[in-house]
Design a protein around this motif. Structure first.
Motif, PDB file in Angstrom:
ATOM      1  N   TYR A  36       0.814  -1.233   0.000  1.00 35.45           N
ATOM      2  CA  TYR A  36       0.000   0.000   0.000  1.00 35.45           C
ATOM      3  C   TYR A  36       0.841   1.274   0.000  1.00 35.45           C
ATOM      4  O   TYR A  36       0.287   2.369   0.098  1.00 35.45           O
ATOM      5  CB  TYR A  36      -0.996  -0.021   1.168  1.00 35.45           C
ATOM      6  N   ASN A  37       2.177   1.110  -0.137  1.00 28.65           N
ATOM      7  CA  ASN A  37       3.029   2.302  -0.252  1.00 28.65           C
ATOM      8  C   ASN A  37       2.578   3.124  -1.454  1.00 28.65           C
ATOM      9  O   ASN A  37       2.413   2.592  -2.549  1.00 28.65           O
ATOM     10  CB  ASN A  37       4.501   1.900  -0.449  1.00 28.65           C
ATOM     11  N   GLY A  38       2.353   4.379  -1.257  1.00 29.69           N
ATOM     12  CA  GLY A  38       1.944   5.243  -2.370  1.00 29.69           C
ATOM     13  C   GLY A  38       0.451   5.300  -2.588  1.00 29.69           C
ATOM     14  O   GLY A  38      -0.038   6.103  -3.383  1.00 29.69           O
ATOM     15  N   SER A  39      -0.320   4.475  -1.873  1.00 30.69           N
ATOM     16  CA  SER A  39      -1.771   4.418  -2.126  1.00 30.69           C
ATOM     17  C   SER A  39      -2.494   5.684  -1.649  1.00 30.69           C
ATOM     18  O   SER A  39      -3.645   5.917  -2.028  1.00 30.69           O
ATOM     19  CB  SER A  39      -2.386   3.179  -1.460  1.00 30.69           C
ATOM     20  N   MET A  40      -1.838   6.499  -0.844  1.00 28.79           N
ATOM     21  CA  MET A  40      -2.455   7.757  -0.381  1.00 28.79           C
ATOM     22  C   MET A  40      -1.731   8.971  -0.988  1.00 28.79           C
ATOM     23  O   MET A  40      -1.848  10.085  -0.466  1.00 28.79           O
ATOM     24  CB  MET A  40      -2.412   7.840   1.152  1.00 28.79           C
ATOM     25  N   LEU A  41      -1.019   8.734  -2.075  1.00 28.67           N
ATOM     26  CA  LEU A  41      -0.246   9.809  -2.699  1.00 28.67           C
ATOM     27  C   LEU A  41      -1.139  11.018  -2.995  1.00 28.67           C
ATOM     28  O   LEU A  41      -2.204  10.878  -3.607  1.00 28.67           O
ATOM     29  CB  LEU A  41       0.388   9.288  -3.992  1.00 28.67           C
ATOM     30  N   GLY A  42      -0.708  12.177  -2.553  1.00 30.23           N
ATOM     31  CA  GLY A  42      -1.457  13.414  -2.827  1.00 30.23           C
ATOM     32  C   GLY A  42      -2.664  13.614  -1.925  1.00 30.23           C
ATOM     33  O   GLY A  42      -3.417  14.561  -2.101  1.00 30.23           O
ATOM     34  N   ARG A  43      -2.850  12.712  -0.951  1.00 30.48           N
ATOM     35  CA  ARG A  43      -4.016  12.845  -0.062  1.00 30.48           C
ATOM     36  C   ARG A  43      -3.563  13.147   1.371  1.00 30.48           C
ATOM     37  O   ARG A  43      -2.482  12.737   1.785  1.00 30.48           O
ATOM     38  CB  ARG A  43      -4.846  11.554  -0.070  1.00 30.48           C
ATOM     39  N   SER A  44      -4.429  13.839   2.093  1.00 31.06           N
ATOM     40  CA  SER A  44      -4.115  14.176   3.493  1.00 31.06           C
ATOM     41  C   SER A  44      -5.217  13.660   4.400  1.00 31.06           C
ATOM     42  O   SER A  44      -6.367  13.497   3.973  1.00 31.06           O
ATOM     43  CB  SER A  44      -4.019  15.691   3.678  1.00 31.06           C
ATOM     44  N   ILE A  45      -4.854  13.432   5.646  1.00 34.84           N
ATOM     45  CA  ILE A  45      -5.864  13.226   6.688  1.00 34.84           C
ATOM     46  C   ILE A  45      -5.616  14.270   7.777  1.00 34.84           C
ATOM     47  O   ILE A  45      -4.510  14.801   7.905  1.00 34.84           O
ATOM     48  CB  ILE A  45      -5.869  11.796   7.290  1.00 34.84           C
ATOM     49  N   ALA A  46      -6.653  14.584   8.537  1.00 36.76           N
ATOM     50  CA  ALA A  46      -6.489  15.485   9.681  1.00 36.76           C
ATOM     51  C   ALA A  46      -6.519  14.654  10.951  1.00 36.76           C
ATOM     52  O   ALA A  46      -7.333  13.737  11.089  1.00 36.76           O
ATOM     53  CB  ALA A  46      -7.617  16.512   9.708  1.00 36.76           C
ATOM     54  N   MET A  47      -5.616  14.968  11.885  1.00 35.45           N
ATOM     55  CA  MET A  47      -5.592  14.291  13.190  1.00 35.45           C
ATOM     56  C   MET A  47      -5.844  15.355  14.254  1.00 35.45           C
ATOM     57  O   MET A  47      -4.983  16.196  14.506  1.00 35.45           O
ATOM     58  CB  MET A  47      -4.226  13.660  13.457  1.00 35.45           C
ATOM     59  N   LEU A  48      -7.032  15.320  14.828  1.00 34.83           N
ATOM     60  CA  LEU A  48      -7.431  16.334  15.809  1.00 34.83           C
ATOM     61  C   LEU A  48      -7.316  15.755  17.223  1.00 34.83           C
ATOM     62  O   LEU A  48      -7.938  14.733  17.529  1.00 34.83           O
ATOM     63  CB  LEU A  48      -8.880  16.751  15.527  1.00 34.83           C
ATOM     64  N   PHE A  49      -6.538  16.407  18.063  1.00 31.49           N
ATOM     65  CA  PHE A  49      -6.307  15.882  19.418  1.00 31.49           C
ATOM     66  C   PHE A  49      -6.774  16.858  20.492  1.00 31.49           C
ATOM     67  O   PHE A  49      -6.250  17.958  20.602  1.00 31.49           O
ATOM     68  CB  PHE A  49      -4.825  15.579  19.633  1.00 31.49           C
ATOM     69  N   GLN A  50      -7.728  16.404  21.282  1.00 31.20           N
ATOM     70  CA  GLN A  50      -8.152  17.167  22.461  1.00 31.20           C
ATOM     71  C   GLN A  50      -7.434  16.632  23.705  1.00 31.20           C
ATOM     72  O   GLN A  50      -7.515  17.227  24.772  1.00 31.20           O
ATOM     73  CB  GLN A  50      -9.671  16.996  22.641  1.00 31.20           C
ATOM     74  N   LYS A  51      -6.797  15.461  23.543  1.00 32.40           N
ATOM     75  CA  LYS A  51      -6.092  14.832  24.662  1.00 32.40           C
ATOM     76  C   LYS A  51      -4.694  14.425  24.185  1.00 32.40           C
ATOM     77  O   LYS A  51      -4.429  14.371  22.983  1.00 32.40           O
ATOM     78  CB  LYS A  51      -6.831  13.570  25.130  1.00 32.40           C
ATOM     79  N   THR A  52      -3.843  14.083  25.128  1.00 32.74           N
ATOM     80  CA  THR A  52      -2.463  13.701  24.791  1.00 32.74           C
ATOM     81  C   THR A  52      -2.427  12.326  24.097  1.00 32.74           C
ATOM     82  O   THR A  52      -3.369  11.547  24.199  1.00 32.74           O
ATOM     83  CB  THR A  52      -1.591  13.633  26.059  1.00 32.74           C
ATOM     84  N   SER A  53      -1.318  12.048  23.448  1.00 27.39           N
ATOM     85  CA  SER A  53      -1.160  10.756  22.765  1.00 27.39           C
ATOM     86  C   SER A  53       0.298  10.523  22.395  1.00 27.39           C
ATOM     87  O   SER A  53       1.017  11.479  22.085  1.00 27.39           O
ATOM     88  CB  SER A  53      -1.997  10.731  21.487  1.00 27.39           C
ATOM     89  N   THR A  54       0.708   9.278  22.402  1.00 25.18           N
ATOM     90  CA  THR A  54       1.967   8.891  21.742  1.00 25.18           C
ATOM     91  C   THR A  54       1.636   7.972  20.566  1.00 25.18           C
ATOM     92  O   THR A  54       1.873   8.299  19.406  1.00 25.18           O
ATOM     93  CB  THR A  54       2.917   8.151  22.717  1.00 25.18           C
ATOM     94  N   ARG A  55       1.057   6.794  20.874  1.00 22.95           N
ATOM     95  CA  ARG A  55       0.818   5.774  19.861  1.00 22.95           C
ATOM     96  C   ARG A  55      -0.153   6.202  18.757  1.00 22.95           C
ATOM     97  O   ARG A  55       0.095   5.971  17.583  1.00 22.95           O
ATOM     98  CB  ARG A  55       0.271   4.481  20.493  1.00 22.95           C
ATOM     99  N   THR A  56      -1.242   6.818  19.155  1.00 26.51           N
ATOM    100  CA  THR A  56      -2.265   7.134  18.158  1.00 26.51           C
ATOM    101  C   THR A  56      -1.718   8.152  17.157  1.00 26.51           C
ATOM    102  O   THR A  56      -1.860   7.992  15.950  1.00 26.51           O
ATOM    103  CB  THR A  56      -3.532   7.638  18.873  1.00 26.51           C
ATOM    104  N   ARG A  57      -1.043   9.170  17.693  1.00 29.73           N
ATOM    105  CA  ARG A  57      -0.475  10.174  16.792  1.00 29.73           C
ATOM    106  C   ARG A  57       0.604   9.568  15.900  1.00 29.73           C
ATOM    107  O   ARG A  57       0.584   9.731  14.682  1.00 29.73           O
ATOM    108  CB  ARG A  57       0.105  11.344  17.594  1.00 29.73           C
TER     109      ARG A  57
END
Ligand code: CP
Length: 306
Positions: A32-53
């Motif tokens: 799946y390398n390259g399968s999201m080429l040119g696409r973005s996702i948003a990661m919204l954090f109201q709380k802390t994180s290590t793994r999820t981020r």
């Protein structure tokens, strides 16, 4: 629009299909390398994180896309209707992952969004974690149906997602949960586990861990309260009540169970440090599997909604 806020509106078949796909993604990491080429996702954090981020960001990088980190406090989400902000966001990105304090706010994000929303852990559910947990057991045992898992700790968001996903997959889940977070016990979730015949409770912890394949624990105090001075007395009370439920070598002396924890770990509380580092611990495989499980969820949601 299909979202992943919890497993509640995912059928057993859909969940099984997603877990199978996660196994495939893990076994074919470069596919799946390259399968999201040119696409973005948003990661919204109201709380802390290590793994999820880290795992979402690494997943997007590996797939050739970009993950935009948005810290709740430095965004304008708090100044307006949450659904308006998420509607705007969804016009720039292919998917939103949000870690919110309250499930109802996550629902508002999904209501405004024109792209799929993934729950990155709210007060009631942690579906991404449970998907990685099932992927871990599947990779370890080769099968899921008929395996047994004993969760020892506080009934929380992780437990709810475990109840739902194990019900779909035929994994027997035994809960040793002397305490529950406020509002965390949800009738419809319990009902799904009971209906599947996969959910049970046990009071005697030594008996509960003796004949299961896996034991699992989590923090006794959720991340947003861990260093909160107003929660200090409650935290002390919880520690006193929960210390007899610590996972350690003594407790597992007569058990063949492998050890799981969703991290972050509070060694000396819910689990001993020695057990974290023991060969029977699969905690770090479990954490690593967040990457593959979430790649699978992203690909599936984008495909389903395309
Ligand atoms: N298990 C988990 O969600 O880890 P983080 O809180 O570090 O993201």
């Amino acid at each position: 629009m299909r979202h992943l806020l919890s497993w509640s509106n995912w059928s057993d078949d859909e969940i099984r299909e997603l877990v199978d796909f996660a196994v495939y993604v893990k076994g074919n990491r470069t596919f799946y390398n390259g399968s999201m080429l040119g696409r973005s996702i948003a990661m919204l954090f109201q709380k802390t994180s290590t793994r999820t981020r880290v795992s979402f960001e690494a997943a997007l990088t590996e797939m050739g896309g970009h993950a935009i980190y948005i810290d709740w406090m430095s965004s304008n989400f708090e100044l307006t209707d949450i659904s308006f902000e998420s509607r705007y966001l969804s016009r720039n990105v292919s998917l939103i992952m949000a870690r919110m304090k309250k499930h109802e706010d996550l629902v508002q994000i999904a209501e405004g969004s024109e792209v799929p929303v993934i729950n990155g852990c709210c007060n009631l559910f942690h579906p991404c974690q449970s998907l990685a947990d099932m992927l871990t057991i599947r990779m370890d045992a080769g099968v899921l149906a008929g395996r047994s898992l004993c969760y020892v700790g506080v009934h929380n968001n992780v437990v709810n997602s475990l109840i739902e996903i194990t019900a779909a997959l035929g994994v027997n889940l035994v809960l040793v949960t002397p305490l529950a977070n406020d509002g965390a016990v949800i009738d419809s979730v319990i009902e799904r586990g009971k209906k599947a015949g996969t959910l049970s409770w046990e009071r005697d912890i030594s008996h509960a861990v003796r004949n299961v394949d896996y034991v699992y624990t989590d923090t006794w105090v959720d991340m947003e309260f861990f260093n909160d001075p107003t929660f200090a007395d409650k935290k002390k009370e919880r520690i006193e009540l929960m210390l007899p439920y610590q996972l350690n070598h003594h407790l597992l002396a007569n058990s063949r169970a492998k050890v799981m924890h969703d991290m972050p770990i509070h060694a000396g509380y819910e689990i001993s440090k020695e057990l974290v580092n023991d060969p029977r611990s699969i905690i770090f495989q479990q954490a690593e599997n967040r990457l593959d499980a979430q790649k699978a969820a992203i690909i599936k949601l984008l495909h389903r909604n395309s």
